[in-house]
Design an enzyme around this catalytic site. Structure first.
Site, PDB file in Angstrom:
ATOM      1  N   LYS A 108      44.857  36.178  32.683  1.00  0.00           N
ATOM      2  CA  LYS A 108      44.340  37.123  33.674  1.00  0.00           C
ATOM      3  C   LYS A 108      45.238  37.176  34.906  1.00  0.00           C
ATOM      4  CE  LYS A 108      42.326  34.148  36.863  1.00  0.00           C
ATOM      5  NZ  LYS A 108      42.631  32.828  36.359  1.00  0.00           N
ATOM      6  N   THR A 165      40.175  38.681  39.703  1.00  0.00           N
ATOM      7  CA  THR A 165      41.557  38.419  40.098  1.00  0.00           C
ATOM      8  C   THR A 165      42.345  39.701  40.313  1.00  0.00           C
ATOM      9  OG1 THR A 165      41.406  36.434  38.717  1.00  0.00           O
ATOM     10  CG2 THR A 165      43.573  37.006  39.535  1.00  0.00           C
TER      11      THR A 165
END
Length: 271
Positions: A108, A165
């Site tokens: 990610k 994120t």
């Protein structure tokens, strides 16, 4: 790598250990779980557990609601650590898919750099949504190729962590990408981070090498590698991605998953 001993006094029994740092080695392309299995005695392997999910540490410390996932290969260990770690503001779920949780937590950060670049270049909300969605697809394909359950990547340790994120202002990886998109050099950015680490840079290289090894098509990850390590221009890479041959959105043959111990014979069950 940070390993937290979850409980010390266990009446002489082995105690679960909790890993808090998902990642991929750029030297061996191993996950931190694979590295750890080589570093601890075999008797402790069944006691290893892993924590990941969408969480900025400052918000957890402030008591804000947070959801995370605990992974362990042994269900009873996952259940035990889940109970220990859960609190009034912290709800933990559990899984036995260590591979999926570990790779979701590492990959990610790569996609978050791309989202930051998108925002820094002013590509808009449409572009950001495309990178998040197609980035998740690449993450899932890589994880499944390593033996993960694709559904794990749809959970907190995959989609949840990715959304946080890619969109949160406190994300170091998104911030690095944003500043690159604004025209700053990598050296300028690193010099101003005061020792903070945007782990997605090294993970981009590891992910690219892993995809090459597994022969998995990951155009976004490959493009980010070209930008970060080969000096490619962001606009040129994006144009190249948009001009790739047209394909179906999903290739289900690359997302097939068979749980360990399962067979091709299905047994009817009451529901």
């Amino acid at each position: 790598m940070h390993i937290v001993q979850a409980r010390v006094d266990c009446g002489g029994l082995l105690s679960p250990s909790l890993l808090l740092s998902p990642g991929i080695s750029t030297d061996t392309m191993q996950t931190m779980d694979e590295v750890l299995l080589q570093a601890v005695p075999p008797a402790q392997h069944s006691q290893l557990a892993y924590l990941s999910g969408p969480s900025f540490a400052a918000e957890v410390a402030e008591g804000k609601p947070t959801g995370l996932t605990i992974a362990a290969r042994v269900e009873s260990v996952a259940h035990q650590v889940q109970a220990w770690m859960s609190a009034a503001n912290l709800r933990c779920y559990r899984t036995t898919d260590v591979v999926g949780l570990e790779l979701g937590g590492a990959l990610k950060n790569v996609i978050a750099i791309g989202c930051g670049m998108c925002d820094g270049k002013g590509y808009g909300a449409n572009g950001r949504a495309m990178i998040i969605t197609r980035g998740l697809y690449e993450m899932t394909r890589l994880a499944v190729a390593k033996g993960a359950n694709p559904l794990t990547l749809a959970g907190l340790g995959g989609m949840g962590d990715l959304v946080l994120t890619c969109t949160g202002d406190a994300s170091r990886n998104r911030t690095l990408g944003f500043r690159l998109g604004h025209g700053e050099s990598m050296q300028q950015i690193m010099d101003s981070m005061n020792g903070a680490v945007a782990e997605g840079v090294a993970t981009t290289k590891a992910a690219k090498l892993l995809a090459d090894k597994l022969r998995i098509n990951t155009p976004i990850i490959q493009g980010l590698y070209q930008i970060l390590f080969c000096g490619a221009d962001i606009d040129d890479v994006v144009s190249g991605l948009l001009c790739l041959p047209l394909t179906p959105e999903l290739d289900c043959s690359t997302l097939s998953y068979e749980p360990a111990g399962s067979s091709s014979v299905t047994t009817p069950v009451d529901r």
